[in-house]
Write a protein that holds these residues in place. Sequence first.
Motif, PDB file in Angstrom:
ATOM      1  N   ALA A 121       0.906  -0.868  -0.145  1.00 15.67           N
ATOM      2  CA  ALA A 121       0.496   0.229  -0.257  1.00 15.67           C
ATOM      3  C   ALA A 121       0.780   1.520  -0.176  1.00 15.67           C
ATOM      4  CB  ALA A 121      -0.869   0.014   1.539  1.00 15.67           C
ATOM      5  N   ASN A 122       1.723   1.133   0.927  1.00 12.40           N
ATOM      6  CA  ASN A 122       2.877   2.651   1.021  1.00 12.40           C
ATOM      7  C   ASN A 122       3.456   2.699  -0.779  1.00 12.40           C
ATOM      8  OD1 ASN A 122       1.906   2.296   3.532  1.00 12.40           O
ATOM      9  ND2 ASN A 122       3.981   1.786   4.018  1.00 12.40           N
ATOM     10  N   ARG A 123       3.809   1.470  -0.595  1.00 15.40           N
ATOM     11  CA  ARG A 123       4.644   1.725  -2.648  1.00 15.40           C
ATOM     12  C   ARG A 123       3.192   2.484  -3.123  1.00 15.40           C
ATOM     13  NH1 ARG A 123       9.409  -2.647  -4.003  1.00 15.40           N
ATOM     14  NH2 ARG A 123       9.661  -3.416  -1.698  1.00 15.40           N
ATOM     15  N   CYS A 124       2.604   2.203  -3.324  1.00 21.53           N
ATOM     16  CA  CYS A 124       1.617   2.263  -4.097  1.00 21.53           C
ATOM     17  C   CYS A 124       1.394   3.756  -4.206  1.00 21.53           C
ATOM     18  CB  CYS A 124       0.319   1.259  -4.418  1.00 21.53           C
ATOM     19  SG  CYS A 124       0.646  -0.502  -5.099  1.00 21.53           S
ATOM     20  N   GLU A 125       0.622   3.767  -3.406  1.00 21.18           N
ATOM     21  CA  GLU A 125       0.470   5.820  -2.205  1.00 21.18           C
ATOM     22  C   GLU A 125       1.223   6.280  -3.133  1.00 21.18           C
ATOM     23  OE1 GLU A 125      -0.588   5.215   1.400  1.00 21.18           O
ATOM     24  OE2 GLU A 125      -2.436   3.651   1.609  1.00 21.18           O
ATOM     25  N   ALA A 126       2.428   5.976  -2.825  1.00 21.80           N
ATOM     26  CA  ALA A 126       3.572   6.877  -2.659  1.00 21.80           C
ATOM     27  C   ALA A 126       3.547   7.029  -4.433  1.00 21.80           C
ATOM     28  CB  ALA A 126       5.415   6.147  -2.877  1.00 21.80           C
ATOM     29  N   ALA A 134      -5.736  -6.157   4.640  1.00 21.82           N
ATOM     30  CA  ALA A 134      -5.994  -4.866   3.111  1.00 21.82           C
ATOM     31  C   ALA A 134      -6.677  -3.682   3.900  1.00 21.82           C
ATOM     32  CB  ALA A 134      -6.454  -5.866   2.382  1.00 21.82           C
ATOM     33  N   LYS A 135      -8.169  -3.950   4.603  1.00 20.52           N
ATOM     34  CA  LYS A 135      -8.265  -2.212   4.708  1.00 20.52           C
ATOM     35  C   LYS A 135      -7.964  -1.062   5.568  1.00 20.52           C
ATOM     36  CE  LYS A 135     -12.544   0.682   5.572  1.00 20.52           C
ATOM     37  NZ  LYS A 135     -12.912   0.870   4.601  1.00 20.52           N
ATOM     38  N   GLU A 136      -7.387  -2.163   6.671  1.00 23.92           N
ATOM     39  CA  GLU A 136      -6.378  -1.725   7.964  1.00 23.92           C
ATOM     40  C   GLU A 136      -5.153  -0.932   7.286  1.00 23.92           C
ATOM     41  OE1 GLU A 136      -4.001  -2.196  11.129  1.00 23.92           O
ATOM     42  OE2 GLU A 136      -5.553  -3.883  11.293  1.00 23.92           O
ATOM     43  N   ILE A 168     -17.350  -4.269   5.807  1.00 25.16           N
ATOM     44  CA  ILE A 168     -16.113  -3.548   6.340  1.00 25.16           C
ATOM     45  C   ILE A 168     -15.746  -2.141   5.386  1.00 25.16           C
ATOM     46  CG2 ILE A 168     -15.194  -5.433   7.715  1.00 25.16           C
ATOM     47  CD1 ILE A 168     -12.709  -5.456   5.951  1.00 25.16           C
ATOM     48  N   GLY A 169     -16.832  -1.804   4.444  1.00 26.37           N
ATOM     49  CA  GLY A 169     -17.045  -1.093   3.640  1.00 26.37           C
ATOM     50  C   GLY A 169     -15.958  -0.935   2.600  1.00 26.37           C
ATOM     51  N   MET A 170     -15.627  -1.966   2.019  1.00 34.17           N
ATOM     52  CA  MET A 170     -13.980  -2.443   1.395  1.00 34.17           C
ATOM     53  C   MET A 170     -14.985  -2.272   0.091  1.00 34.17           C
ATOM     54  SD  MET A 170     -10.634  -4.790   1.700  1.00 34.17           S
ATOM     55  CE  MET A 170      -9.359  -3.686   0.482  1.00 34.17           C
ATOM     56  N   GLU A 171     -14.121  -1.469  -1.193  1.00 28.34           N
ATOM     57  CA  GLU A 171     -14.179  -1.086  -2.232  1.00 28.34           C
ATOM     58  C   GLU A 171     -14.181  -2.696  -2.792  1.00 28.34           C
ATOM     59  OE1 GLU A 171     -12.355   0.895  -6.980  1.00 28.34           O
ATOM     60  OE2 GLU A 171     -13.082   1.854  -5.293  1.00 28.34           O
ATOM     61  N   VAL A 172     -15.239  -3.381  -3.627  1.00 25.76           N
ATOM     62  CA  VAL A 172     -15.270  -4.370  -4.729  1.00 25.76           C
ATOM     63  C   VAL A 172     -15.574  -4.569  -5.786  1.00 25.76           C
ATOM     64  CG1 VAL A 172     -16.491  -6.483  -4.334  1.00 25.76           C
ATOM     65  CG2 VAL A 172     -16.856  -5.571  -2.544  1.00 25.76           C
ATOM     66  N   HIS A 173     -14.462  -5.446  -6.077  1.00 30.18           N
ATOM     67  CA  HIS A 173     -14.719  -5.942  -8.017  1.00 30.18           C
ATOM     68  C   HIS A 173     -14.560  -6.935  -8.475  1.00 30.18           C
ATOM     69  CE1 HIS A 173     -11.261  -1.822  -8.942  1.00 30.18           C
ATOM     70  NE2 HIS A 173     -12.495  -1.620  -8.140  1.00 30.18           N
ATOM     71  N   ILE A 174     -16.116  -7.053  -9.362  1.00 27.78           N
ATOM     72  CA  ILE A 174     -15.714  -8.247  -9.972  1.00 27.78           C
ATOM     73  C   ILE A 174     -15.149  -8.832 -10.333  1.00 27.78           C
ATOM     74  CG2 ILE A 174     -18.419  -9.839 -10.561  1.00 27.78           C
ATOM     75  CD1 ILE A 174     -18.346  -9.172  -7.768  1.00 27.78           C
ATOM     76  N   SER A 175     -14.789 -10.455  -9.870  1.00 26.65           N
ATOM     77  CA  SER A 175     -13.960 -10.696 -10.542  1.00 26.65           C
ATOM     78  C   SER A 175     -14.480 -12.157 -12.209  1.00 26.65           C
ATOM     79  CB  SER A 175     -12.979 -12.031 -10.043  1.00 26.65           C
ATOM     80  OG  SER A 175     -12.289 -12.763 -10.716  1.00 26.65           O
ATOM     81  N   THR A 176     -13.513 -11.917 -12.909  1.00 27.81           N
ATOM     82  CA  THR A 176     -13.914 -12.798 -14.515  1.00 27.81           C
ATOM     83  C   THR A 176     -14.588 -14.005 -14.464  1.00 27.81           C
ATOM     84  OG1 THR A 176     -13.161 -12.848 -16.324  1.00 27.81           O
ATOM     85  CG2 THR A 176     -11.037 -13.398 -14.870  1.00 27.81           C
ATOM     86  N   GLN A 177     -13.989 -14.588 -13.052  1.00 29.90           N
ATOM     87  CA  GLN A 177     -14.667 -15.971 -12.428  1.00 29.90           C
ATOM     88  C   GLN A 177     -16.293 -15.946 -12.151  1.00 29.90           C
ATOM     89  OE1 GLN A 177     -11.634 -15.080 -11.334  1.00 29.90           O
ATOM     90  NE2 GLN A 177     -10.220 -17.076 -12.657  1.00 29.90           N
ATOM     91  N   LEU A 178     -17.000 -15.089 -12.559  1.00 27.96           N
ATOM     92  CA  LEU A 178     -18.519 -14.479 -12.132  1.00 27.96           C
ATOM     93  C   LEU A 178     -19.063 -14.900 -13.793  1.00 27.96           C
ATOM     94  CD1 LEU A 178     -18.770 -13.183  -9.003  1.00 27.96           C
ATOM     95  CD2 LEU A 178     -19.450 -15.390  -9.695  1.00 27.96           C
ATOM     96  N   ASN A 179     -18.143 -14.868 -14.441  1.00 26.23           N
ATOM     97  CA  ASN A 179     -18.460 -14.256 -16.129  1.00 26.23           C
ATOM     98  C   ASN A 179     -20.037 -13.939 -16.162  1.00 26.23           C
ATOM     99  OD1 ASN A 179     -18.385 -18.287 -15.640  1.00 26.23           O
ATOM    100  ND2 ASN A 179     -17.505 -17.368 -17.358  1.00 26.23           N
ATOM    101  N   VAL A 180     -19.766 -12.272 -16.040  1.00 24.82           N
ATOM    102  CA  VAL A 180     -20.476 -11.051 -15.805  1.00 24.82           C
ATOM    103  C   VAL A 180     -20.240 -10.886 -17.902  1.00 24.82           C
ATOM    104  CG1 VAL A 180     -21.082  -8.633 -15.946  1.00 24.82           C
ATOM    105  CG2 VAL A 180     -20.131 -10.317 -14.522  1.00 24.82           C
TER     106      VAL A 180
END
Length: 413
Positions: free
Chosen positions: A56-61, A89-91, A111-123
């Motif tokens: 997280a630190n490296r990405c935020e930088a 992960a949230k922390e 816990i209020g974390m953003e969700v992305h739907i994976s390709t495994q769910l075949n949208v």
Amino acid sequence: MTTNNKIELMAPAGNFESLQAGLDNGADSVYFGVEQLNMRARASVNFTMDDLQEIANRCEAKNVRSYLTLNTIIYDHDLSVVKTLLNKAKEANITAVIASDQAVIAMARGIGMEVHISTQLNVTNIETIKFYSLFADTMVLSRELSLRQVKSITAQIEKEQIKGPNGKLVEIEIFGHGALCMAVSGKCYLSLHSNNSSANRGACKQNCRKKYTVIDQETGFEIEVDNEYLMSPKDLCTLDFLDQVIDSGIQVLKIEGRGRAPEYVATVIKTYREAIDSYYEGSFSKEKIAVWMEAINTVYNRGFWAGYYLGQELGEWSDVSGSVATQKKVYVGKGTHFFPKAAIGQFKIEAYDIKIGDKILVTGPSTGAQEMIIEEMYVNDVTADKATKGDDCTFKLPFRIRMSDKLYKIVEA
């Protein structure tokens, strides 16, 4: 999503070297797995829960978004680990979780974390988008859709104003480059049947990448399938029609490769970064495409095809078991010291020779994957043209190295 309205370029990170390579070469976001609860549990080193804060630190930088892939099949005995992982992960302020199991989706939302739907769910259709918009802000479409179908979905999201929990229009992510699986959106059972090692739990044995002989059970007649690995698709590449990909209305382009080397991540991300920027600058051209294709051919690939996006006849199978890259790396030695004022790196040569004019690659958890050509060097404190096994070698570097960074020579394959 990036703030400059360009599509988001998403890089794979199987370890810290690859993470840094993605960050250094223009990724807008990175995705990674932690321990065993991701679809590349066996293929890459993977991170631990203790690494989350550093990621997280490296990405935020670098103002880069971070995505935790937690997209395997989840059993009851996994639930407590999932809960702990999501909380950590949230922390750590990881941006989002990529999920396919409803339990993971529900826990993350709880816990209020953003969700992305994976390709495994075949949208694959707009009604499914509407359903998952109750829980998720970004959705990865099924790999089997054509660009025409993708464009229809993004247009309907805009027309019907379908929004996710964050109050913004649902964003669409598609797969842009790298290894393809013969199974529908990666849901394969060959490895489970043959080795009791489930691909859907991140432990694929890659049966599809092997060569097979077909036997007629009545007569015993054997046919060797020559020159085609009939279950092993070529790698996807969208560089040569990236303009059509962007015009389809997607917001995120994912580069596959958490099991591949850091120089693969560096080269592919750098190339797609240039291509995306070129499109928005209005300079995207056939001439540039030729240069970019030459670049990505230098790193691991099984040959390239356009996947399902352009709707052409299917069946682009690989004719080799491994890579057809035009270059390969050869281990030379390891880093022993860096002199910051002079910007000089020192290496212990442990294997192959290197000489002036060689193209080298240096990799490390903080260094990422850095390439350069040696223009001058010192060997055992004396000016020299060549260094051999056992020598201490120093030369100027445009980047910092760390103890035990690995030094490779890049050669023609």
